[in-house]
Design a protein around this motif. Sequence first.
Motif, PDB file in Angstrom:
ATOM      1  N   MET A  61      36.393  34.890  35.304  1.00 36.21           N
ATOM      2  CA  MET A  61      35.232  35.462  35.972  1.00 36.21           C
ATOM      3  C   MET A  61      35.506  36.894  36.433  1.00 36.21           C
ATOM      4  N   VAL A  62      36.668  37.102  37.033  1.00 35.94           N
ATOM      5  CA  VAL A  62      37.029  38.440  37.519  1.00 35.94           C
ATOM      6  C   VAL A  62      37.154  39.418  36.351  1.00 35.94           C
ATOM      7  N   ALA A  63      37.810  38.981  35.279  1.00 35.59           N
ATOM      8  CA  ALA A  63      38.023  39.862  34.130  1.00 35.59           C
ATOM      9  C   ALA A  63      36.709  40.226  33.453  1.00 35.59           C
ATOM     10  N   LEU A  64      35.806  39.248  33.328  1.00 38.94           N
ATOM     11  CA  LEU A  64      34.551  39.491  32.612  1.00 38.94           C
ATOM     12  C   LEU A  64      33.626  40.442  33.360  1.00 38.94           C
TER      13      LEU A  64
ATOM     14  N   ILE B 278      41.556  34.519  46.569  1.00 41.83           N
ATOM     15  CA  ILE B 278      40.331  33.793  46.190  1.00 41.83           C
ATOM     16  C   ILE B 278      39.149  34.463  46.886  1.00 41.83           C
ATOM     17  N   PHE B 279      38.588  35.490  46.239  1.00 45.65           N
ATOM     18  CA  PHE B 279      37.539  36.280  46.873  1.00 45.65           C
ATOM     19  C   PHE B 279      36.172  36.050  46.237  1.00 45.65           C
TER      20      PHE B 279
ATOM     21  N   LEU C 239      34.710  43.099  50.475  1.00 48.49           N
ATOM     22  CA  LEU C 239      35.486  44.247  49.992  1.00 48.49           C
ATOM     23  C   LEU C 239      35.656  44.206  48.476  1.00 48.49           C
ATOM     24  N   LEU C 240      35.960  43.035  47.938  1.00 52.70           N
ATOM     25  CA  LEU C 240      36.101  42.873  46.490  1.00 52.70           C
ATOM     26  C   LEU C 240      34.801  42.245  45.991  1.00 52.70           C
ATOM     27  N   VAL C 241      33.819  43.089  45.727  1.00 54.24           N
ATOM     28  CA  VAL C 241      32.435  42.620  45.558  1.00 54.24           C
ATOM     29  C   VAL C 241      32.104  42.208  44.120  1.00 54.24           C
ATOM     30  N   PHE C 242      33.056  41.563  43.428  1.00 50.95           N
ATOM     31  CA  PHE C 242      32.772  41.032  42.093  1.00 50.95           C
ATOM     32  C   PHE C 242      32.287  39.593  42.252  1.00 50.95           C
ATOM     33  N   ASN C 243      31.240  39.430  43.036  1.00 53.68           N
ATOM     34  CA  ASN C 243      30.789  38.090  43.419  1.00 53.68           C
ATOM     35  C   ASN C 243      29.325  38.156  43.845  1.00 53.68           C
TER      36      ASN C 243
ATOM     37  N   ASP D 227      31.190  53.343  46.925  1.00 51.00           N
ATOM     38  CA  ASP D 227      31.385  54.304  48.017  1.00 51.00           C
ATOM     39  C   ASP D 227      31.182  53.637  49.378  1.00 51.00           C
ATOM     40  N   ALA D 228      30.181  52.756  49.476  1.00 55.24           N
ATOM     41  CA  ALA D 228      29.895  52.081  50.746  1.00 55.24           C
ATOM     42  C   ALA D 228      31.019  51.133  51.131  1.00 55.24           C
ATOM     43  N   VAL D 229      31.578  50.436  50.144  1.00 56.45           N
ATOM     44  CA  VAL D 229      32.657  49.478  50.417  1.00 56.45           C
ATOM     45  C   VAL D 229      33.885  50.194  50.983  1.00 56.45           C
ATOM     46  N   ILE D 230      34.103  51.428  50.570  1.00 60.74           N
ATOM     47  CA  ILE D 230      35.231  52.210  51.099  1.00 60.74           C
ATOM     48  C   ILE D 230      35.097  52.393  52.612  1.00 60.74           C
ATOM     49  N   TYR D 231      33.842  52.380  53.106  1.00 56.52           N
ATOM     50  CA  TYR D 231      33.586  52.548  54.541  1.00 56.52           C
ATOM     51  C   TYR D 231      33.365  51.207  55.259  1.00 56.52           C
ATOM     52  N   ASN D 232      33.728  50.107  54.617  1.00 58.98           N
ATOM     53  CA  ASN D 232      33.609  48.791  55.245  1.00 58.98           C
ATOM     54  C   ASN D 232      34.799  48.595  56.192  1.00 58.98           C
TER      55      ASN D 232
END
Length: 380
Positions: free
Chosen positions: A175-178, A41-42, A84-88, A117-122
């Motif tokens: 929401m995630v899929a859309l 639940i992200f 990290l999972l920034v679909f929000n 790219d930035a999230v990869i360095y989180n």
Amino acid sequence: MALIERSRGIEGFVDFMQNRVKIVKSQKSSLMLSYFIGVVIFIESSITSLIAGAVGRPFCQKYKIPQAKLAFVCDSTSAPISSLLVFNGWGALLLGLISTQISLGQIEGNAVSILIDAVIYNFYAMSALVVTFVAIYFNINIGPMKYTQFKATNIQTTSLNTPSMNYMVLPILLMVALVFVFLYLSGGGDILKGSGSSAIFYTVFSTLIFTLIYYVPTKNMSLSVWTKTAFKGAKKLFPIAMILLFSFGIGEVTSELKTGEYLASLANENLNIYFLATVIFLVSSLISFSTGTSWGTFSIMIPIAVPMAVIMDADVALTIGAVISGGIFGDHCSPISDTTIISSMASDCEVIEHVQTQLPYALISAFIAITLFIIFSFIR
């Protein structure tokens, strides 16, 4: 999120996990369940903490697990996984801040690609998730966590007419899929070239319409209740919208004042480029800890950090990753952070006890993050 709460789909999910899928048989599996719920639940950090806490509380009672441990798990999976999972909303904010830097001419490129790219360095968020998993799996208790005790509380039993968990699960899955669908459409067939802000807007709007045609015909709620709940949920976003609006203003002001360039000139004289990301991480951590808000920290630091990285010829994505990590670390440790307080409330744990027991684990994660920032600065 307000509609999902009102639909009582969260209660249905809790009932499903407690009474139908009987996979919890020990302290470890109890905490692991809350951990994986926090990861899955992200959509929003507060909702993550509330659901993980609601599911974990009855098992804490059954297996005599100290509430501070559950609060630690809830808090360590809420903001880290959301960043990290920034679909929000986190992704929408960061995309807006990065897009502002692009529009001001500080950097070039696509906002979505730069954010990915930035999230990869989180590194702090990643470290926090790994440290929490290891602490649960091997039952590692350090610092004040060694001495925390289980406190018996009264747990309300779940109602016999608990609604289906689908009222929570289906809107979130949609929401995630859309998000990917609208990124694909707005990018002309290329997800990475899609408009992140537009994708988030159309995704949330579409999911809102879905809840209308799902909740009302199934008599979960009336049209009047749906409308009032939707507006109440929108009103809660007003302060966040104002933060985002003023953050764009801060970006414009700092750009006009050449704040980033000025700090970069000072840093060039006194700071080795290989330690820029680490310094940005520490400054962001201090601001976030003092204010209790990671979003406010992003709004302040990204307009400063990006020009510094450009002037010093540092990796912009790494620098933005350091800002995100610092914001999460400070927010994670701050006693006035909303996620800290909500995690404590959801777990029936006192806020100060939660802060004290969680801090050693957070510091370990921060040390790992700093080490990684230095390493990646050298190998860039």
